[in-house]
Motif scaffolding. Structure first.
Motif, mmCIF file in Angstrom:
data_model
loop_
_atom_site.group_PDB
_atom_site.id
_atom_site.type_symbol
_atom_site.label_atom_id
_atom_site.label_comp_id
_atom_site.label_asym_id
_atom_site.label_seq_id
_atom_site.Cartn_x
_atom_site.Cartn_y
_atom_site.Cartn_z
ATOM 1 N N HIS A 176 0.942 -1.334 -0.343
ATOM 2 C CA HIS A 176 0.577 0.258 -0.073
ATOM 3 C C HIS A 176 1.027 0.993 0.002
ATOM 4 O O HIS A 176 0.765 1.853 1.095
ATOM 5 N N PRO A 177 1.444 1.502 -0.649
ATOM 6 C CA PRO A 177 2.502 2.692 -1.107
ATOM 7 C C PRO A 177 1.880 3.726 -0.699
ATOM 8 O O PRO A 177 0.574 4.490 -0.934
ATOM 9 N N GLY A 178 2.410 4.978 0.128
ATOM 10 C CA GLY A 178 2.485 5.767 0.898
ATOM 11 C C GLY A 178 1.602 5.631 2.291
ATOM 12 O O GLY A 178 1.032 7.071 3.070
ATOM 13 N N ALA A 179 1.007 4.291 2.633
ATOM 14 C CA ALA A 179 0.458 4.380 3.704
ATOM 15 C C ALA A 179 1.218 4.898 4.710
ATOM 16 O O ALA A 179 2.447 4.265 4.562
ATOM 17 N N ALA A 180 0.354 5.611 5.760
ATOM 18 C CA ALA A 180 1.714 5.192 6.958
ATOM 19 C C ALA A 180 1.558 4.192 7.588
ATOM 20 O O ALA A 180 2.838 4.579 9.174
ATOM 21 N N THR A 181 0.786 3.638 7.235
ATOM 22 C CA THR A 181 0.808 2.134 8.657
ATOM 23 C C THR A 181 0.785 0.810 8.155
ATOM 24 O O THR A 181 0.560 0.951 6.271
ATOM 25 N N ALA A 182 1.258 -0.397 8.306
ATOM 26 C CA ALA A 182 1.013 -1.428 7.599
ATOM 27 C C ALA A 182 -0.099 -2.474 8.113
ATOM 28 O O ALA A 182 -0.725 -2.246 8.525
ATOM 29 N N PHE A 194 -15.386 2.080 19.944
ATOM 30 C CA PHE A 194 -14.197 1.977 20.031
ATOM 31 C C PHE A 194 -13.215 1.587 18.954
ATOM 32 O O PHE A 194 -13.936 1.068 17.741
ATOM 33 N N VAL A 195 -11.648 0.957 18.904
ATOM 34 C CA VAL A 195 -11.330 0.576 18.386
ATOM 35 C C VAL A 195 -10.267 -0.382 18.958
ATOM 36 O O VAL A 195 -10.208 -0.107 20.125
ATOM 37 N N PRO A 222 -3.943 2.393 15.243
ATOM 38 C CA PRO A 222 -2.953 3.092 14.220
ATOM 39 C C PRO A 222 -3.725 4.705 15.113
ATOM 40 O O PRO A 222 -5.139 4.986 15.307
ATOM 41 N N ALA A 223 -3.407 5.806 15.490
ATOM 42 C CA ALA A 223 -3.489 7.382 15.593
ATOM 43 C C ALA A 223 -3.948 7.396 14.985
ATOM 44 O O ALA A 223 -4.025 6.941 13.291
ATOM 45 N N GLY A 224 -5.282 7.942 15.271
ATOM 46 C CA GLY A 224 -6.558 8.464 13.758
ATOM 47 C C GLY A 224 -7.170 7.507 13.334
ATOM 48 O O GLY A 224 -8.167 8.261 12.580
#
Length: 845
Positions: A62-68, A811-812, A817-819
């Protein structure tokens, strides 16, 4: 612990570990492609010239994603920026794979290292080897033993003048096979000729190091089975008398050689880089009658095929692309068979081949007593396009007066402009060497005069043709008949012996002159001939003067700046910089006779810049956009070889301007929900000391299979005794209060049960209850482990009945991840009834 409006805790929770990780990861990912000091190195340190490692990561799924996400592939990159250093020094970058086999797994084949660096792999983090260990890998490493400066360049060693006295081949090698490895090492391989099948017969010498190649002891046997070279007398391939070799253009590291087994003759394959056998293709069975296949001559290439000739004179053919016999081969005999008696099954073919365009020319020596049909030596021609005898060559073209003459060679003749215009062979017999030539069309052709004065007992072998700016020359190896070993040079431009070259040129400094020359290979980089002979000694020869050793040096290297990067981003390269000679006294270089050639990798000239008095060449005017790769060749003429010692080895350094080089590898994030983050930190060392990179951590966002399953149950207390409705009280708790319990108005006691069926914990759980804010306040924000529940108790004063009260929870996942946008459960309702209440149990709506 139940939460109530009366006893709830107040205050904000600190930033959770998962959230902090996610923020860190996001910030690092936003900076991809930038260069920053490594951990422990301040900007001032970097500015002052210390070395640094900088770690980054890219999500390739997922290019550009801030998380995996679970199952994503990540590309970990570490940028090495070396501090300025004039001397060559070792540099090592090691990348332990944190959580290898658990949170992430190495992707086999993914390790990328810059040019000049050597990769290695480890399964225990401490012992490293040269073989990719696949998914068991726990650490990777890149090493450069001779790193210079900041690392943005390549620095192959200049080849030292080849000294004959220290370069024994160990046996009866025939023609040197020159090979340049990916690391820039220059090797000379040879295969003993007329060797028995079981005998060890392949030898490798490092001309760069001046000693046997690693991978010995040498010699080693040759085998038909694919795999590493064996040891001892375990071979099953024999070699012919006058072998000729071909590099496979599709596999430049593989040499194809003429080979004979007990059952067939054909083509063997030797992988020089891997030091391994790479197969054998049988072309025709041994044996037969009346003319028997006992051996074969050498191999030549025409178009996409290799050609040889068997003892019975029939032409053999191998298709290079498939490594299979050509359709219809073996083809017609184009020359008489020789050494083809069925009674001598190991007899060796006397003759050779040469190729001009689509025509293969063959020499053969059907001597009396050794051949089925004795006769004088002869030349024949095979048309590879028509797959039959060439036009003009339908009858034998004799090359001697009778069956007592014989030949070891067949070679191309050239006109004064260096164009091939004929074929020749020089025979043994008579008073002097007899040379016979024919035009390509089979007509008579004048013979070169340079060999004519040699005694008839002198042996002459296939010459090495060399074309330079001054024309085409052929260098003939000779010995026997009173000649201990020498070279004859014929200049086709003048039609006679080469000016300034002795006729013949002996080699008194090589093994006392006892070299018994068999074959030469021309190294176009150093412009030296490298020779081998019956004495088993490797030596060098100056093609201009005939002097041995050849006191030249040089190196050729391709610089492709883009190959130094593997993080998938652009903008790393600013431009080419310069070429420079290092660790050599320039007073020992004849600059006027030396030169530097700059070409595209395909050989197209780009520039012929002057070699400055300081040993440098400016490349900054060459566009890196127009020429993304350059091949730089330095050809040096020396006055002495004293700069090449065990403690000092001069180099050719070719540099560009850009970011530091990168080492990359890929990992796959584990599918298990326990993988909530992956991390990586690199370390290493160079001339400036130990290095440690920044640590990069990437949060793993839970996928659909790693989300909590949270539900809410809203209930009301049905007891008239308020003590039964306290937190943990027996109730009863129901979906609807009994009719009349609350009268027209009163206080309702609510219980909201939040449950998590897993498989992972829930975080930041809140209760949503628009009708009863006290319930939301009582719940606050909490975490809920997988497989647990939490009850929230709250009260409300009812001014009007009936009242339907609906609640839900948001809930999460605990490792989100944050956000991350919270998930909201399905609602659940309970009803507070009055005397007017409709007796209906509400569902979850």
């Amino acid at each position: 612990m139940p939460i109530t409006a009366r006893s709830r805790r107040t205050g904000r929770r600190p930033l959770g570990a998962a959230t902090a990780v996610a923020v860190t990861s996001a910030l690092l990912l936003l900076g991809l492609g930038s260069v920053a000091p490594g951990a422990g190195a301040s900007p001032a340190d970097t500015a002052a010239g210390s070395s640094a490692l900088v770690k980054t990561v890219q999500n390739t799924t997922h290019p550009g994603a801030a998380t995996a996400e679970h199952g994503d592939t990540l590309n970990w990159a570490v940028t090495y920026r070396g501090g300025p250093s004039g001397a060559a020094a070792p540099a090592v970058v090691t990348d332990p794979i944190a959580g290898a086999g658990n949170s992430q797994t190495y992707v086999p084949g993914s390790l990328k290292v810059p040019p000049g660096w050597t990769p290695s792999w480890s399964t225990d983090g401490s012992t490293f080897g040269a073989t990719d260990t696949g998914t068991a890998t726990t650490a990777v490493r890149a090493e450069n033993p001779v790193l210079r400066g900041v690392g943005t360049g390549v620095s192959p060693l200049l080849l030292a003048p080849v000294q004959p006295t220290a370069q024994s081949t160990g046996g009866d090698g025939f023609t040197p096979i020159l090979h340049r490895t990916a690391s820039g090492e220059i090797q000379s391989w040879n295969i003993y000729h007329h060797a028995a099948r079981t005998a060890p017969q392949v030898v490798c010498l490092s001309l760069t190091a001046g000693q046997p190649c690693t991978g010995g002891p040498w010699p080693r046997p040759l085998n038909t089975a694919v795999g590493p070279l064996g040891s001892g007398a375990t071979g099953d391939i024999g070699s012919p008398l006058t072998p000729q070799y071909v590099f496979d253009p599709g596999h430049p590291n593989q040499v194809l050689y003429p080979a004979a087994t007990a059952a067939a003759v054909g083509v063997g394959c030797l992988d020089l880089d891997a030091q391994a056998n790479c197969g054998f293709t049988a072309l025709t069975p041994t044996g037969g009658s009346p003319s028997s296949v006992n051996s074969l001559a050498g191999l030549v290439r025409s178009g996409d095929n290799l050609y040889g000739v068997a003892s019975n004179g029939r032409v053999l053919c191998l298709a290079l692309a498939t490594r299979t016999p050509c359709a219809g081969q073996p083809y017609v005999p184009v020359a008489p068979g020789n050494r083809d008696l069925p009674s001598t099954p190991t007899a060796l073919y006397f003759g050779a081949l040469t190729v001009v365009g689509d025509k293969v020319f063959v020499s053969s020596s059907p001597q009396a007593g050794t051949s089925t049909v004795p006769g004088p030596p002869a030349l024949g021609c095979f048309d590879t396009a028509a797959r039959t005898t060439c036009a003009g060559w339908l009858t034998q073209h004799l090359a001697g007066p009778n069956a007592n003459y014989y030949t070891y060679n067949a070679y191309t003749a050239y006109d004064t402009a260096g164009h091939p215009d004929g074929v020749c062979t020089s025979t043994v017999g008579g008073a002097n060497v007899l040379t016979t030539c024919y035009g390509l069309d089979g007509s008579a052709h004048a013979a070169p005069s340079s060999l004519g004065a040699l005694a008839g007992s002198v042996l002459t072998f296939n010459p090495e043709p060399v074309t330079t700016d001054t024309g085409t020359r052929s260098y003939f190896p000779i010995w026997g008949g009173g000649v201990a070993g020498a070279t004859v040079c014929h200049d086709w431009a003048t039609g006679g012996p080469c000016a300034g070259f002795p006729l013949p040129a002996g080699h008194p400094s090589a093994h006392g002159g006892d070299t018994r020359d068999y074959g030469y290979s021309y190294d176009s980089t150093t412009r030296c001939l490298i020779g081998l002979g019956d004495a088993g000694v490797l030596f060098s020869l100056d093609p201009t003067t005939g002097a041995s050793p050849c006191v030249h040096s040089g190196a050729s290297v391709t610089l492709a700046p883009g190959d130094f990067y593997c993080d998938g981003t652009s903008g790393h390269v600013q431009g080419y910089d310069k070429v420079r000679l290092t660790d050599i006294d320039l007073s020992h270089v004849t600059l006027s006779a030396s030169r530097v050639l700059v070409t595209d990798p395909d050989g197209t000239p780009v520039a012929t810049p002057a070699l400055g008095a300081d040993g440098t060449v400016d490349l900054s005017g060459i566009s890196v956009t127009a020429h993304p790769a350059l091949t730089v060749t330095a050809q040096l003429v020396l006055t002495t070889s004293v700069d090449f010692t065990n403690g000092n080895h001069p180099s050719l350094v070719v540099e560009y301007r850009g970011d530091g080089p990168q080492v990359c590898f890929r990992t796959t994030v584990a599918a298990a929900c326990t993988a909530t983050a992956v991390t990586n930190t690199a370390n290493g060392s160079d001339a400036n000391g130990a290095l440690t990179s920044n640590t990069v951590t990437t949060a793993v966002a839970p996928g659909t299979g790693c989300q909590p399953r949270v539900t809410v149950e809203k209930e009301i207390c049905g007891s008239a005794n308020s003590h039964d409705c306290l937190p943990g009280g027996p109730g009863p708790w129901a979906k609807t209060s009994p009719v009349g319990l609350l009268g027209l108005l009163g206080t309702a006691h609510w219980r909201i049960t939040v449950s998590n069926a897993g498989p992972v914990d829930a975080a930041s759980v809140t209760v949503n209850d628009a009708s009863t804010p006290a319930c939301r306040q009582a719940a606050g924000t909490f975490a809920l482990a997988a497989g647990t529940s939490r009850a929230v108790y709250c009260d409300s004063l009812l001014l009007a009945l009936p009242l339907k009260n609906t609640a839900s929870a948001s809930f999460v996942a605990a490792n989100a991840p944050a956000g991350t946008t919270p998930t909201t459960t399905a609602p659940s309702a309970a009803v507070a009834c009055s005397l007017l209440c409709i007796l209906a149990v509400p569902g979850k709506d």
